[in-house]
Enzyme design. Sequence first.
Site, PDB file in Angstrom:
ATOM      1  N   ARG A 189      26.266  40.955  39.730  1.00  0.00           N
ATOM      2  CA  ARG A 189      27.619  40.488  39.975  1.00  0.00           C
ATOM      3  C   ARG A 189      28.024  40.975  41.355  1.00  0.00           C
ATOM      4  NH1 ARG A 189      33.363  42.555  37.623  1.00  0.00           N
ATOM      5  NH2 ARG A 189      33.090  43.985  39.401  1.00  0.00           N
ATOM      6  N   GLU A 231      26.464  42.564  30.361  1.00  0.00           N
ATOM      7  CA  GLU A 231      26.989  43.353  31.479  1.00  0.00           C
ATOM      8  C   GLU A 231      26.600  44.802  31.269  1.00  0.00           C
ATOM      9  OE1 GLU A 231      31.221  43.252  31.888  1.00  0.00           O
ATOM     10  OE2 GLU A 231      31.173  44.177  33.872  1.00  0.00           O
ATOM     11  N   GLU A 241      37.251  38.541  28.432  1.00  0.00           N
ATOM     12  CA  GLU A 241      37.220  40.001  28.234  1.00  0.00           C
ATOM     13  C   GLU A 241      38.582  40.544  27.824  1.00  0.00           C
ATOM     14  OE1 GLU A 241      35.941  41.104  32.213  1.00  0.00           O
ATOM     15  OE2 GLU A 241      37.838  42.166  32.456  1.00  0.00           O
ATOM     16  N   ASP A 301      33.296  37.586  39.647  1.00  0.00           N
ATOM     17  CA  ASP A 301      34.459  37.729  38.785  1.00  0.00           C
ATOM     18  C   ASP A 301      35.738  37.380  39.549  1.00  0.00           C
ATOM     19  OD1 ASP A 301      35.376  40.384  36.426  1.00  0.00           O
ATOM     20  OD2 ASP A 301      36.353  38.488  36.931  1.00  0.00           O
ATOM     21  N   HIS A 334      38.605  37.392  38.262  1.00  0.00           N
ATOM     22  CA  HIS A 334      39.549  38.385  37.737  1.00  0.00           C
ATOM     23  C   HIS A 334      40.971  37.853  37.618  1.00  0.00           C
ATOM     24  CE1 HIS A 334      40.453  42.698  36.822  1.00  0.00           C
ATOM     25  NE2 HIS A 334      39.212  42.620  36.423  1.00  0.00           N
ATOM     26  N   ASN A 390      41.207  50.515  28.064  1.00  0.00           N
ATOM     27  CA  ASN A 390      41.432  51.147  29.359  1.00  0.00           C
ATOM     28  C   ASN A 390      42.903  51.075  29.789  1.00  0.00           C
ATOM     29  OD1 ASN A 390      40.770  52.504  31.646  1.00  0.00           O
ATOM     30  ND2 ASN A 390      39.685  50.818  32.627  1.00  0.00           N
ATOM     31  N   TYR A 395      40.313  44.350  43.747  1.00  0.00           N
ATOM     32  CA  TYR A 395      39.545  44.531  42.517  1.00  0.00           C
ATOM     33  C   TYR A 395      38.047  44.448  42.779  1.00  0.00           C
ATOM     34  CZ  TYR A 395      36.693  43.655  38.661  1.00  0.00           C
ATOM     35  OH  TYR A 395      35.644  43.766  37.801  1.00  0.00           O
ATOM     36  N   GLU A 417      33.509  34.052  36.609  1.00  0.00           N
ATOM     37  CA  GLU A 417      34.229  34.689  35.489  1.00  0.00           C
ATOM     38  C   GLU A 417      35.730  34.752  35.753  1.00  0.00           C
ATOM     39  OE1 GLU A 417      32.838  38.622  34.844  1.00  0.00           O
ATOM     40  OE2 GLU A 417      34.543  39.181  33.618  1.00  0.00           O
ATOM     41  N   TRP A 440      45.962  41.205  38.645  1.00  0.00           N
ATOM     42  CA  TRP A 440      45.024  42.093  39.368  1.00  0.00           C
ATOM     43  C   TRP A 440      43.588  41.699  39.083  1.00  0.00           C
ATOM     44  CZ3 TRP A 440      41.789  45.844  36.839  1.00  0.00           C
ATOM     45  CH2 TRP A 440      41.035  46.613  37.750  1.00  0.00           C
ATOM     46  N   ASP A 492      34.376  51.262  31.004  1.00  0.00           N
ATOM     47  CA  ASP A 492      35.466  51.572  30.092  1.00  0.00           C
ATOM     48  C   ASP A 492      35.219  51.047  28.687  1.00  0.00           C
ATOM     49  OD1 ASP A 492      36.386  49.438  32.245  1.00  0.00           O
ATOM     50  OD2 ASP A 492      37.311  48.795  30.376  1.00  0.00           O
ATOM     51  N   HIS A 517      26.670  45.586  38.665  1.00  0.00           N
ATOM     52  CA  HIS A 517      27.750  45.369  39.641  1.00  0.00           C
ATOM     53  C   HIS A 517      27.299  45.801  41.029  1.00  0.00           C
ATOM     54  CE1 HIS A 517      31.449  45.396  36.740  1.00  0.00           C
ATOM     55  NE2 HIS A 517      30.451  44.723  36.234  1.00  0.00           N
ATOM     56  N   ARG A 549      32.991  36.266  26.873  1.00  0.00           N
ATOM     57  CA  ARG A 549      32.977  37.540  27.595  1.00  0.00           C
ATOM     58  C   ARG A 549      33.466  38.740  26.783  1.00  0.00           C
ATOM     59  NH1 ARG A 549      31.083  40.323  30.591  1.00  0.00           N
ATOM     60  NH2 ARG A 549      32.643  40.992  32.080  1.00  0.00           N
TER      61      ARG A 549
HETATM   62  C1  CS2 Z   1      35.777  43.599  34.859  1.00  0.00           C
HETATM   63  C2  CS2 Z   1      36.171  44.889  34.232  1.00  0.00           C
HETATM   64  O1  CS2 Z   1      33.596  44.165  34.169  1.00  0.00           O
HETATM   65  C3  CS2 Z   1      34.376  43.226  34.397  1.00  0.00           C
HETATM   66  O2  CS2 Z   1      34.100  42.026  34.297  1.00  0.00           O
HETATM   67  O3  CS2 Z   1      36.654  42.542  34.645  1.00  0.00           O
HETATM   68  O4  CS2 Z   1      35.649  45.888  35.032  1.00  0.00           O
HETATM   69  C4  CS2 Z   1      37.662  45.127  34.085  1.00  0.00           C
HETATM   70  O5  CS2 Z   1      38.271  45.120  35.354  1.00  0.00           O
HETATM   71  C5  CS2 Z   1      37.846  46.477  33.430  1.00  0.00           C
HETATM   72  O6  CS2 Z   1      37.176  46.446  32.195  1.00  0.00           O
HETATM   73  C6  CS2 Z   1      39.302  46.788  33.214  1.00  0.00           C
HETATM   74  O7  CS2 Z   1      39.400  48.018  32.523  1.00  0.00           O
HETATM   75 MG    MG Z   2      35.696  40.714  34.334  1.00  0.00          MG
END
Ligand code: CS2
Ligand code: MG
Length: 413
Positions: free
Chosen positions: A147, A350, A273, A221, A223, A37, A159, A247, A413, A327, A122, A294
């Site tokens: 989540r 997820e 991730e 998350d 993040h 992404n 975010y 997370e 971010w 993504d 989500h 993850r």
């Molecule tokens: C996020 C993602 O799904 C998650 O846990 O961290 O949405 C992440 O922000 C995106 O994959 C970024 O492209």
């Molecule tokens: Mg994440």
Amino acid sequence: MTIELVDVSVTSPGRNFVTLKITTSDGVVGWGDATLNGRELSVASYLRDHLASTLIGRDEDRIEDTWQYLYRAPYWRRGPVTMAAIAAVDMALWDIKAKKAGVPLYQLLGGASRDALRVYVHASGADYASLKDAVAAYVDSGVTAVRVQTGIPGLGQIYGVATAKPGAKYDYEPAKRAADGSSATRPAEEAWDTRKYLSHMPGVFGRLREDFGTDLRILHDGHHRMSPIEAARFAKDIEPYDLFWLEDCTPAEDQTALRTVRQYSTTPLAIGEVFNTVYDYQTLITERLIDYVRSAVTHTGGITAMKKLLDFAAIYGIKSGMHGPTDISPVGMAAALHLGLALHNFGIQEYMPHNDATLEVFRTSYRYDRGFLHPGDAPGLGVELDEAAADAFEYTKAYLPVNRLLDGTMHDW
Ligand code: CS2
Ligand code: MG
């Protein structure tokens, strides 16, 4: 038989995807997800300009040897672009092998270890009321794990909080094009303040437990936005709310940061991730600093590498929690589902449903039913790209946002 054709599709049915197509000399087609992404064209070029010619003529059945060849051939090791490109080749070759065997891929990975995969979805809302509505709608639909992300009083768009669009309902696409839908030239900038976040969120989890009880699996998350001691305080503060996982509480590459978090809290931790090889996890796994891995198959070198990583994690009692946002393409999602169905140490998957345009381009056979997914029993991965449909959606550049603290300092971010 051998690999005869290697093609790369870049399409944008609502968001950008990169897909690899490998065709063998007897006409069997395999698909691989190569979507990164915000940096899609880098992976497309890596495949087209560097890998494709090296694959022509190789025996498509020699998956392990091809993986080792692609990992060592560039000399320069690892990284998100390289490992996404290798992942796409690996997925396509496993897709071909299972198609030639006439079985769904999970049958070649040890067969099913469970009937279906529990997913988490989500739910978000700018304030508690809208978050509660989102959670309630999912719980009513049979979901068992959610989540939760919500706005922080005093901050604007942050975010994870879906910007509700008519009919989109909880749809969230963080990578942004220009306002007129054309290619963006730079990321949007969002403002962040960790102190506001640390003081607001524990109360949100407390209200969620009051409203939804103790059985619902609640995930959150962070993040990448907290320092080690901030993450330790946060994980301790939210311990009474029994999260399924917290997370990315700290920037993942600083693996030893989680020693501080573990020292103060039993809140389960998930991370990875943004990782792309097992080496990114070595300390986290051997010191049991995490509870869930993850990574996505798409970003971590494919099914071959992801299975080795998760088998390694299993020795330490660590489970899978594979990344599955929109993504990751339906091809990448299918790869996670086949691997997840076969793994003994599956944790949770997820699942962010793709939009209708994406499902016109990617014909999927995986099935969602009331909080659970099954990869389906079509031979191979069970996802086929409709190339004509894909060609109708032209790529436009989109950037993930960046964060600045309120004083202007650059932040995660
Ligand atoms: C996020 C993602 O799904 C998650 O846990 O961290 O949405 C992440 O922000 C995106 O994959 C970024 O492209
Ligand atoms: Mg994440």
